[in-house]
Scaffold this motif. Structure first.
Motif, PDB file in Angstrom:
ATOM      1  N   SER A   3       1.365  -7.620 -52.887  1.00 36.93           N
ATOM      2  CA  SER A   3       0.824  -7.324 -51.568  1.00 36.93           C
ATOM      3  C   SER A   3       1.438  -8.249 -50.520  1.00 36.93           C
ATOM      4  O   SER A   3       1.949  -9.319 -50.835  1.00 36.93           O
ATOM      5  N   ARG A  13       0.253  -9.983 -46.949  1.00 37.93           N
ATOM      6  CA  ARG A  13      -0.892 -10.265 -46.085  1.00 37.93           C
ATOM      7  C   ARG A  13      -0.415 -10.951 -44.823  1.00 37.93           C
ATOM      8  O   ARG A  13       0.424 -11.835 -44.879  1.00 37.93           O
ATOM      9  N   THR A  35      -4.493  -7.421 -45.165  1.00 36.52           N
ATOM     10  CA  THR A  35      -3.505  -6.858 -46.087  1.00 36.52           C
ATOM     11  C   THR A  35      -2.794  -5.731 -45.364  1.00 36.52           C
ATOM     12  O   THR A  35      -3.424  -4.763 -44.940  1.00 36.52           O
TER      13      THR A  35
END
Length: 100
Positions: free
Chosen positions: A70, A72, A82
């Motif tokens: 991910s 962020r 996110t």
């Protein structure tokens, strides 16, 4: 401050999992990287500073967790959002940062 007529840089996430996946993350006037910003751990792979408009400005953290990669964004006041999540086929796999 953005110089009119100057193209923006695009911050992208590249994942190679069977094939090469490219996902745009943010448009930046200037992108800053380096170990002084953080990252370099098994979970926080990289931290990049994006100097852009209000919608893109901030720190971008590349995070590796089991089965997911991910990105962020951390903006003023340590607000985290996110902005991109990529699920890996192997739910136990973890991402690694590209090395030069």
């Amino acid at each position: 401050m953005r110089i009119p007529g100057r193209p923006r840089s695009v911050l992208e996430l590249h994942v190679i999992e069977g094939r090469h996946h490219v996902e745009p993350v943010a448009q930046c006037d200037q992108i800053y990287t380096g170990t002084a910003l953080g990252g370099g751990t098994a979970r926080e792979l990289q931290v990049v500073l994006c100097d852009g408009d209000w919608n893109n400005d901030g720190e971008y953290w590349l995070i590796s967790e089991a089965g997911v990669v991910s990105v962020r964004r951390v903006s003023a006041g340590d607000y985290q959002q996110t902005v991109l999540e990529y699920r890996l086929r192997d739910t136990k796999a973890r991402a690694v940062a590209k090395t030069d």
